[in-house]
Design a protein around this motif. Sequence first.
Motif, PDB file in Angstrom:
ATOM      1  N   PRO A 209     -15.335   7.108  12.333  1.00 24.61           N
ATOM      2  CA  PRO A 209     -14.658   6.098  11.530  1.00 24.61           C
ATOM      3  C   PRO A 209     -14.278   4.871  12.335  1.00 24.61           C
ATOM      4  O   PRO A 209     -14.384   3.741  11.847  1.00 24.61           O
ATOM      5  N   LEU A 210     -13.856   5.055  13.587  1.00 25.04           N
ATOM      6  CA  LEU A 210     -13.483   3.903  14.395  1.00 25.04           C
ATOM      7  C   LEU A 210     -14.680   2.974  14.573  1.00 25.04           C
ATOM      8  O   LEU A 210     -14.579   1.754  14.410  1.00 25.04           O
ATOM      9  N   VAL A 213     -15.294   1.138  11.410  1.00 28.62           N
ATOM     10  CA  VAL A 213     -14.338   0.059  11.147  1.00 28.62           C
ATOM     11  C   VAL A 213     -14.709  -1.175  11.961  1.00 28.62           C
ATOM     12  O   VAL A 213     -14.656  -2.303  11.464  1.00 28.62           O
ATOM     13  N   LEU A 214     -15.142  -0.949  13.204  1.00 25.63           N
ATOM     14  CA  LEU A 214     -15.530  -2.098  14.019  1.00 25.63           C
ATOM     15  C   LEU A 214     -16.765  -2.781  13.435  1.00 25.63           C
ATOM     16  O   LEU A 214     -16.841  -4.022  13.390  1.00 25.63           O
ATOM     17  N   PHE A 271     -16.503   9.326   1.554  1.00 26.56           N
ATOM     18  CA  PHE A 271     -15.763   8.944   2.737  1.00 26.56           C
ATOM     19  C   PHE A 271     -14.473   8.261   2.273  1.00 26.56           C
ATOM     20  O   PHE A 271     -14.384   7.057   2.183  1.00 26.56           O
ATOM     21  N   LEU A 273     -11.449   7.988   3.468  1.00 23.35           N
ATOM     22  CA  LEU A 273     -10.695   7.160   4.397  1.00 23.35           C
ATOM     23  C   LEU A 273     -11.218   5.724   4.375  1.00 23.35           C
ATOM     24  O   LEU A 273     -10.468   4.755   4.242  1.00 23.35           O
ATOM     25  N   LEU A 277      -9.561   2.124   3.041  1.00 25.49           N
ATOM     26  CA  LEU A 277      -9.556   0.915   3.874  1.00 25.49           C
ATOM     27  C   LEU A 277     -10.177  -0.262   3.128  1.00 25.49           C
ATOM     28  O   LEU A 277      -9.617  -1.368   3.100  1.00 25.49           O
ATOM     29  N   MET A 510     -10.040  12.024  12.531  1.00 22.74           N
ATOM     30  CA  MET A 510     -10.290  10.958  13.491  1.00 22.74           C
ATOM     31  C   MET A 510      -9.410  11.262  14.688  1.00 22.74           C
ATOM     32  O   MET A 510      -8.198  11.209  14.606  1.00 22.74           O
ATOM     33  N   ALA A 512      -7.397  10.545  17.117  1.00 27.12           N
ATOM     34  CA  ALA A 512      -6.689   9.295  17.290  1.00 27.12           C
ATOM     35  C   ALA A 512      -6.965   8.594  18.608  1.00 27.12           C
ATOM     36  O   ALA A 512      -6.442   8.968  19.634  1.00 27.12           O
ATOM     37  N   ILE A 518      -9.148  -0.637  21.458  1.00 30.53           N
ATOM     38  CA  ILE A 518      -9.291  -1.902  20.741  1.00 30.53           C
ATOM     39  C   ILE A 518      -9.627  -3.016  21.727  1.00 30.53           C
ATOM     40  O   ILE A 518      -8.962  -3.169  22.742  1.00 30.53           O
ATOM     41  N   PRO A 519     -10.652  -3.743  21.462  1.00 31.05           N
ATOM     42  CA  PRO A 519     -10.990  -4.854  22.358  1.00 31.05           C
ATOM     43  C   PRO A 519      -9.945  -5.948  22.285  1.00 31.05           C
ATOM     44  O   PRO A 519      -9.505  -6.325  21.202  1.00 31.05           O
TER      45      PRO A 519
ATOM     46  N   VAL B 734      -8.315 -10.231  15.550  1.00 28.99           N
ATOM     47  CA  VAL B 734      -8.160  -9.015  16.350  1.00 28.99           C
ATOM     48  C   VAL B 734      -6.915  -8.248  15.918  1.00 28.99           C
ATOM     49  O   VAL B 734      -6.942  -7.020  15.762  1.00 28.99           O
ATOM     50  N   LEU B 737      -7.627  -6.449  12.812  1.00 31.91           N
ATOM     51  CA  LEU B 737      -8.425  -5.267  13.066  1.00 31.91           C
ATOM     52  C   LEU B 737      -7.553  -4.138  13.613  1.00 31.91           C
ATOM     53  O   LEU B 737      -7.658  -2.984  13.186  1.00 31.91           O
ATOM     54  N   LEU B 738      -6.655  -4.528  14.522  1.00 33.56           N
ATOM     55  CA  LEU B 738      -5.754  -3.533  15.107  1.00 33.56           C
ATOM     56  C   LEU B 738      -4.911  -2.869  14.023  1.00 33.56           C
ATOM     57  O   LEU B 738      -4.771  -1.645  13.969  1.00 33.56           O
ATOM     58  N   LEU B 740      -5.634  -2.567  10.930  1.00 29.95           N
ATOM     59  CA  LEU B 740      -6.488  -1.697  10.119  1.00 29.95           C
ATOM     60  C   LEU B 740      -6.674  -0.350  10.792  1.00 29.95           C
ATOM     61  O   LEU B 740      -6.552   0.704  10.164  1.00 29.95           O
ATOM     62  N   TRP B 743      -3.482   1.654  10.768  1.00 31.28           N
ATOM     63  CA  TRP B 743      -3.198   2.123   9.409  1.00 31.28           C
ATOM     64  C   TRP B 743      -4.103   3.296   9.049  1.00 31.28           C
ATOM     65  O   TRP B 743      -3.692   4.290   8.451  1.00 31.28           O
ATOM     66  N   MET B 744      -5.343   3.183   9.483  1.00 29.55           N
ATOM     67  CA  MET B 744      -6.304   4.237   9.197  1.00 29.55           C
ATOM     68  C   MET B 744      -5.879   5.533   9.894  1.00 29.55           C
ATOM     69  O   MET B 744      -5.976   6.619   9.344  1.00 29.55           O
ATOM     70  N   TRP B 745      -5.423   5.352  11.132  1.00 26.41           N
ATOM     71  CA  TRP B 745      -4.992   6.519  11.890  1.00 26.41           C
ATOM     72  C   TRP B 745      -3.797   7.172  11.214  1.00 26.41           C
ATOM     73  O   TRP B 745      -3.631   8.364  11.175  1.00 26.41           O
ATOM     74  N   ILE B 747      -2.893   7.040   7.919  1.00 25.18           N
ATOM     75  CA  ILE B 747      -3.128   7.706   6.627  1.00 25.18           C
ATOM     76  C   ILE B 747      -4.137   8.840   6.764  1.00 25.18           C
ATOM     77  O   ILE B 747      -4.444   9.510   5.786  1.00 25.18           O
ATOM     78  N   ARG B 748      -4.681   9.060   7.911  1.00 23.55           N
ATOM     79  CA  ARG B 748      -5.752  10.018   8.116  1.00 23.55           C
ATOM     80  C   ARG B 748      -5.420  11.367   7.473  1.00 23.55           C
ATOM     81  O   ARG B 748      -4.340  11.890   7.555  1.00 23.55           O
TER      82      ARG B 748
END
Lengths: 520, 748
Positions: A209-210, A213-214, A271, A273, A277, A510, A512, A518-519, B734, B737-738, B740, B743-745, B747-748
Amino acid sequence: MPVDLETILILVPEGALILSATALFVLGAADRRRSWWPVCATLPLLFALVMVVRDWGRPVLYSGPLIQDATGDTGRLLSVVLGLVMVLMAWRQTRRKLATEFFGGLLMVVAGLMLVSRANDLVFLFLGTELVSIPTYMLLFLGKRNRASSEATVKYFFLSLLASALFLYGVSFVYGMSGTTLLVGSGDLLGIRDKLPEIMQSQIGGLLPLGLVLVLAGLGFKITAVPFHFYAPDVYQGTTNVNAAFLACAPKIAGILALTRIVVNVVPAEFYLGAKLVIVLAIVTMTVGNVCALWQTHVRRLMAYSSIAHAGYLLIGLALGLASASSGGLHGLSAMLFYLVLYVVATLGTFGAFAYVRSRGEEAEHLDDLAGLSQTHAPIAAMLAVCMLSLAGIPPLAGFWGKLTLFSGAVELAFDMTHPMRGWFAVLAVAGALNAAIAAAYYLRVILVMYFKPPHSDSPVTADHGLQTVVAICSVLLVLIGADPGRLLDAIEPQAVRARQVPVEPELGMNAPDGEQIPE
Amino acid sequence: MEWLVVLIPTLPLVAAIVTASLGPRVLRSQSHLPVVIALALSLLCSLVLVVQVQRGYTENSDTGFEVPIQLWSWAVIEDAHVPEISGLTAAGKSLDEPITRPFRVDITLRADALTATMLAMVTFISTLVALFSVGYMHDDRGYWRFFTYLGLFVFSMTMLVSVSNFLLLFVFWEGVGVCSYLLIGFWYTRPSAAAAGKKAFLVNRVGDFGLIIAVFLIWTTYGTVNYHDVLHTPAGKVVVDSKTVQEAVSEKAAGMDPGSTLIRGVLGQSRIKTNDFVIGPDGELVVLAICLLFLLGACGKSAQFPLHIWLPDAMEGPTPVSALIHAATMVTAGVYLVVRCTPLFAACPTAQLIVACVGGFTALLAAVIALTQFDLKRVLAYSTISQLGYMFLALGTGTMAGITAGFFHLFTHAFFKALLFLGAGSVMHAMGDVIDMRKFGGLRHILPKTHLTFLCGCLALAGIPLFSGFWSKDQIVKAVKEKADQLEVSAVTLADLDTVASAPPEKQVFTIPPPWSASIYRWLHWSAMFTALLTAFYTFRAYYLTFWGRQYVPEEADHPHEPASMWRPLAVLSVCALAIGGVLEIYHQPAGYLQQTPSLSGESFIPKLDGEVALISSVIALAGVGIASVLYLGDRPFVGWLQAFFEFRWLSRVTRRAVYCSPYRLSSEKFYLDELYGCVVIWPLRTLANISGIVDRWLIDGLVNLIGWLPRFAGWMVRSLHKGLLQFYALGMVLGLLLLVLWMWWIR
């Protein structure tokens, strides 16, 4: 990666476009008059069109990084037609001196779009999107030579790079887990799709998932989804109307096609999750786009926010595709493509009309420049009104049917008592309806200005038959599609034939990753 | 015959469309041509139709004669009607009717004796009125508009009487209402005309409400809104031809034709044969409700008490309109409706009694009001209300004699009332639009032709022997008297048998015992005779005031004249007014012809002139004319004195208020009914509307504006993020994105 003759053969139109573009760049230097270059750009496009139409409806074929299927056909056709329309729009609007560069870049972009629509490989997909992006920087720069234009170009350049980086980063995650960038394998070559069950079972499956998302972030930039939308208003405002039209369409087509590809092939079925999103993204995107558009008086900035809002509507289809493996989800994806086509048609018409109207020697910039257009140029005002009403989703124009198919998909899931996400889709449907209502306010304001404000003394139009033709074609198409939407929807539907067969893993974990993933 | 029935309404419609599209630019002062030609052709068709219906009847005369003509289907909903369990028994009782039925609205016209008579009357009068209007309306700015409306009205009216479906009846019921509204408010710049149009429309809505509810009830009760029987063949064909249907029904009864299903119309021949109007346990109540709601609708359109108040105001419209719509044709739609639904009313004696009471009371009330009016057109308007009351009274008897008498009166009244109105129009035209009888007099030398024709109308209206009105009014009085006699006889027998007491208790609620109804009819009989006296009096009062006495004209009359286009229709009408009643009476036509209609073919009878009743009527009519002559011919010495007497001036020493409830004041102020409605209905509604308006403007609009302001506010907040700073944009992407990912983590 084996690339056989077959693959090369099905890439003939793309290859022809790239070769022609190269020829334009090189030969253009030798010619000073440069009046025949639009024709030179049209010919390869027409050739590509013929090839695409000839290839239409061929059986599904996987050939290494390429795929030949109905989605690809739809995307290719849309790309080539977009290219032709853009040539028509830019015919008189481009400065002669820069004509070869402009048209060459345009051909490159069309080729990139066509590659994206056929990509069966993440790297190939990236290549396609970059082939869209890089010529776009050039086109933006060629449009106008002033500070605003340069600033817009630079902004777009840097932010686009960032988005590409995010996309690649996400791809690297996916590659790390699956060991391949191929989406669907053929023969004894395994693709991500084939390895998906294995990945889901494994320890690191939670990182998928990560990565997705990217990827979504990278492509979200292309379709101007919030929070990757920031560039749009500034860039649209800074460039010309023709370029804005181009910018509102080409990246969006690329992004939506790529997302469709990935959702159909890489994402596990149901999917949830990801669906949650995307629902949040959709609601935020359409709301931000619409409420900001309410304040705009600059036409291109207005249209930029409008295009952000429409990205939100398009994401509804993506959410449907993610949340439901059954026909409902695929219906959502085809509704998204249907909406994309209608959006492109209406947007091209709108920008065409804006480019057509001139005020005090400049291109139309402010809403006031359109005042009284109905009295000075009744046909163009009427056609622009058709485009506006279609974008607002007023029946019986095409835009209404687009919104109807999207929203009805969401409503269908909302009323599906067994679906675990029905509450989410209920909220989504309500938010979509509210946003459609808000959107009507600013689209109708354009019509109000055209029809109920007294005209300026000096608002001549460019005697540009190309633009006139484009606007006329677009508005007539909107009316025709509105009269018989089923025909187009059916033509787009076959992409749903490829049902997703990836086994269901309801609770997708996921593992965690923390902030360091994260870049920065 | 089919094409005749289609052609009659189509011609005026086409004419109206042509006039509307060509009138303002091309035709201009010739705008009357399409309408006049179309109406004349329609008249011709109607006359042919009358003859053809007669011929069809003689060929096939067992159960009456009707020809339904189905043109196309307007709406079909399959299996729309599922009767309740209680209705099943009723459905099973009849000839294997389908349990569930489609909701079908077919555009179906019909030809039968009733329709043909109405069509002939409507087209005849409208043709003459159109001709009259050519003279009356010339030089009016809305000349083409007038004729467009006229064509549209005739279309609606002819459709109203020729459709074979209650829903379509309602549609055209509304259609004539709209045309009436448009024509009353024809001179819309006059506030009084606009107000009168609005009043007519609104009062009619009350009646229309009743009518549409009645149609709903008909649908739920009978499962169809058609008048006629419909046969659905197995091949999916829909057969409406009554002969074929009847043959199929008998075949079915013999077991020869299992496939087709019959849907019995509300007024269809199969239903009439079995007299199957009361369905289910509460059937009587339902039929009573349907009848009373129909009556409410009829009261609205035909201006019966308590909804009569719009008709006098409707005189604001051009006079030809008053003659055509508000005297001869549209206002008789209610009478037509009741005649059409005779079998329904026959199933419910209580409803009939109520019809009779409403009619008798309205006749008396309007006649009393007419006594003291000074506006010539208003006298005629109240007279119209009164005469319509007579018709309802006759229909309320429920006997064939009464119904034919009522319809006969409708027919004759149309001619002489149209004549009187057109005469009044001629006077008005000559007097420069002044219509107050106190402002002119002795016009018989100035307007000799109008005078003579008006006199013909007066003679007919007053019921002077041998003129039209006499015959029909005489029949009405006789029918009421016979009904009362008949009920008295049956009351005696019933009392002997003691049936009333043994009837089931729930039925007694809706049935008024015969001795009571007998005495009610007896009273109505007396009141009808008294009304006849008043009618003769007020008619000749108006006549004398206008044409006799000292000759004087108002200032507005600059050139009194009678154009030929105006007096010629008057002459034709006066011949009709004088003779048509007598001619029809001698040949016993009205009753005999009308009985060819299936729904009226119950009992067969030949009306006879009752010497006693005729004598009394003649005496009453002559007495009324005599009183009027004594009072208003010559110097009019008694008028002032009588007015003072009836105004209770002699009581003014005791109390001044007595004047306001004196008979004279009650009559001249129309029994204060308008004021009463103003207090009871209009004022509360207007107050409510004002309060709602305030709530809407301040509360609702405020909320809506607040909601409309919210997106703008949100936009203002969000737009401040777009500052144009590249670094910020990248950071935003950025950070977004962070968010998101986090948040995803989460609600997982």
